[in-house]
Write a protein that holds these residues in place. Structure first.
Motif, PDB file in Angstrom:
ATOM      1  N   ARG A 184       0.778  -1.172  -0.109  1.00  0.00           N
ATOM      2  CA  ARG A 184       0.144  -0.176   0.133  1.00  0.00           C
ATOM      3  C   ARG A 184       0.899   1.166   0.033  1.00  0.00           C
ATOM      4  N   ALA A 185       1.949   1.450   0.782  1.00  0.00           N
ATOM      5  CA  ALA A 185       2.740   2.362   0.792  1.00  0.00           C
ATOM      6  C   ALA A 185       3.495   2.759  -0.669  1.00  0.00           C
ATOM      7  N   HIS A 186       3.883   1.498  -1.354  1.00  0.00           N
ATOM      8  CA  HIS A 186       4.381   1.646  -2.741  1.00  0.00           C
ATOM      9  C   HIS A 186       3.541   2.108  -3.588  1.00  0.00           C
ATOM     10  N   TRP A 187       2.081   1.859  -3.504  1.00  0.00           N
ATOM     11  CA  TRP A 187       1.233   2.188  -4.582  1.00  0.00           C
ATOM     12  C   TRP A 187       0.758   3.616  -4.097  1.00  0.00           C
ATOM     13  N   ARG A 188       0.625   3.986  -2.812  1.00  0.00           N
ATOM     14  CA  ARG A 188       0.407   5.522  -2.398  1.00  0.00           C
ATOM     15  C   ARG A 188       1.265   6.500  -3.248  1.00  0.00           C
ATOM     16  N   ILE A 189       2.669   6.241  -3.087  1.00  0.00           N
ATOM     17  CA  ILE A 189       3.425   6.932  -3.952  1.00  0.00           C
ATOM     18  C   ILE A 189       3.406   6.937  -5.354  1.00  0.00           C
ATOM     19  N   GLU A 190       3.191   5.815  -5.888  1.00  0.00           N
ATOM     20  CA  GLU A 190       2.740   5.770  -7.245  1.00  0.00           C
ATOM     21  C   GLU A 190       1.641   6.547  -7.659  1.00  0.00           C
ATOM     22  N   THR A 191       0.457   6.777  -6.914  1.00  0.00           N
ATOM     23  CA  THR A 191      -0.820   7.224  -7.413  1.00  0.00           C
ATOM     24  C   THR A 191      -0.572   8.642  -6.992  1.00  0.00           C
ATOM     25  N   THR A 192       0.088   9.158  -5.922  1.00  0.00           N
ATOM     26  CA  THR A 192       0.082  10.372  -5.500  1.00  0.00           C
ATOM     27  C   THR A 192       1.294  11.121  -6.273  1.00  0.00           C
ATOM     28  N   SER A 193       2.515  10.804  -6.518  1.00  0.00           N
ATOM     29  CA  SER A 193       3.489  11.157  -7.240  1.00  0.00           C
ATOM     30  C   SER A 193       3.818  10.896  -8.744  1.00  0.00           C
ATOM     31  N   HIS A 194       3.848   9.834  -8.858  1.00  0.00           N
ATOM     32  CA  HIS A 194       4.407   9.369 -10.232  1.00  0.00           C
ATOM     33  C   HIS A 194       3.141   9.210 -11.278  1.00  0.00           C
ATOM     34  N   TYR A 195       1.866   8.879 -10.748  1.00  0.00           N
ATOM     35  CA  TYR A 195       0.929   9.210 -11.695  1.00  0.00           C
ATOM     36  C   TYR A 195       0.668  10.769 -12.034  1.00  0.00           C
ATOM     37  N   SER A 196       0.570  11.626 -11.068  1.00  0.00           N
ATOM     38  CA  SER A 196       0.331  12.987 -11.171  1.00  0.00           C
ATOM     39  C   SER A 196       1.350  13.425 -12.099  1.00  0.00           C
ATOM     40  N   ARG A 197       2.309  13.057 -11.760  1.00  0.00           N
ATOM     41  CA  ARG A 197       3.668  13.843 -12.843  1.00  0.00           C
ATOM     42  C   ARG A 197       3.570  13.422 -14.020  1.00  0.00           C
ATOM     43  N   ASP A 198       2.869  12.027 -14.261  1.00  0.00           N
ATOM     44  CA  ASP A 198       2.920  11.806 -15.603  1.00  0.00           C
ATOM     45  C   ASP A 198       1.816  12.439 -16.508  1.00  0.00           C
ATOM     46  N   VAL A 199       0.626  12.510 -15.763  1.00  0.00           N
ATOM     47  CA  VAL A 199      -0.622  13.023 -16.122  1.00  0.00           C
ATOM     48  C   VAL A 199      -0.130  14.620 -16.642  1.00  0.00           C
ATOM     49  N   PHE A 237       3.050  16.369 -16.597  1.00  0.00           N
ATOM     50  CA  PHE A 237       4.168  16.681 -17.607  1.00  0.00           C
ATOM     51  C   PHE A 237       4.167  15.683 -18.436  1.00  0.00           C
ATOM     52  N   GLY A 238       3.455  14.561 -18.625  1.00  0.00           N
ATOM     53  CA  GLY A 238       3.625  13.715 -19.743  1.00  0.00           C
ATOM     54  C   GLY A 238       5.066  13.035 -19.680  1.00  0.00           C
ATOM     55  N   GLU A 239       5.539  12.612 -18.667  1.00  0.00           N
ATOM     56  CA  GLU A 239       6.716  12.128 -18.387  1.00  0.00           C
ATOM     57  C   GLU A 239       6.962  10.703 -19.248  1.00  0.00           C
ATOM     58  N   ASP A 240       5.983   9.841 -19.363  1.00  0.00           N
ATOM     59  CA  ASP A 240       6.182   8.730 -20.229  1.00  0.00           C
ATOM     60  C   ASP A 240       6.158   8.946 -21.475  1.00  0.00           C
ATOM     61  N   ARG A 241       5.804  10.039 -22.040  1.00  0.00           N
ATOM     62  CA  ARG A 241       5.694  10.401 -23.647  1.00  0.00           C
ATOM     63  C   ARG A 241       7.211  11.180 -24.049  1.00  0.00           C
ATOM     64  N   SER A 242       8.023  11.470 -22.769  1.00  0.00           N
ATOM     65  CA  SER A 242       9.399  12.161 -23.048  1.00  0.00           C
ATOM     66  C   SER A 242      10.102  11.414 -24.045  1.00  0.00           C
ATOM     67  N   ARG A 243      10.755  12.167 -25.040  1.00  0.00           N
ATOM     68  CA  ARG A 243      11.558  11.656 -25.958  1.00  0.00           C
ATOM     69  C   ARG A 243      13.110  12.129 -25.631  1.00  0.00           C
ATOM     70  N   VAL A 295      18.445  15.191 -15.569  1.00  0.00           N
ATOM     71  CA  VAL A 295      18.658  16.381 -15.424  1.00  0.00           C
ATOM     72  C   VAL A 295      16.963  16.863 -15.618  1.00  0.00           C
ATOM     73  N   PHE A 296      16.450  16.621 -16.706  1.00  0.00           N
ATOM     74  CA  PHE A 296      15.116  17.026 -16.942  1.00  0.00           C
ATOM     75  C   PHE A 296      13.923  16.311 -15.925  1.00  0.00           C
ATOM     76  N   ALA A 297      14.392  15.215 -15.842  1.00  0.00           N
ATOM     77  CA  ALA A 297      13.440  14.545 -14.568  1.00  0.00           C
ATOM     78  C   ALA A 297      13.545  15.433 -12.984  1.00  0.00           C
ATOM     79  N   ARG A 298      14.747  15.880 -13.000  1.00  0.00           N
ATOM     80  CA  ARG A 298      14.993  16.790 -11.433  1.00  0.00           C
ATOM     81  C   ARG A 298      14.197  17.924 -11.853  1.00  0.00           C
ATOM     82  N   LEU A 299      14.259  18.595 -13.120  1.00  0.00           N
ATOM     83  CA  LEU A 299      13.738  20.032 -13.257  1.00  0.00           C
ATOM     84  C   LEU A 299      12.041  19.652 -13.211  1.00  0.00           C
TER      85      LEU A 299
END
Length: 94
Positions: free
Chosen positions: A22-37, A39-45, A52-56
């Motif tokens: 549950r702790a892992h998925w909480r991070i996944e849904t609150t941070s990673h999913y939000s960042r992907d939606v 900033f479109g991180e999964d589409r980054s080319r 560097v760009f991930a940090r920005l």
């Protein structure tokens, strides 16, 4: 439907395993999913120095999250329209 498989190299109780999952998925849904939606991180080319760009993006995400007024996507759009001066004002940098 595929179910995730979790492997541990030490014996743990079912409750502790469930808490860790549950702790892992909480991070996944609150941070990673939000960042992907937002900033479109999964589409980054970006292939050169992607860290560097991930940090920005993380920096921008943290600023938007700290000063959240609406959805992250709307706040990102509003920040883009306001320009760099507004972003620096949020950070108290002149």
């Amino acid at each position: 439907m595929a179910y995730p498989l979790y492997v541990s190299n030490t014996p743990i109780s079912a409750r502790r395993a469930a808490d860790a999952i549950r702790a892992h998925w909480r991070i996944e849904t609150t941070s990673h999913y939000s960042r992907d939606v937002t900033f479109g991180e999964d589409r980054s080319r970006i292939r050169t120095n992607p860290g560097v760009f991930a940090r920005l993006r993380s920096f921008g995400f943290n600023i938007l999250t700290a000063h959240r007024t609406n959805t992250l996507a709307q706040d990102r759009y509003r920040a883009a329209l306001a320009g760099i001066d507004n972003m620096l004002a949020l950070l108290a940098i002149s």
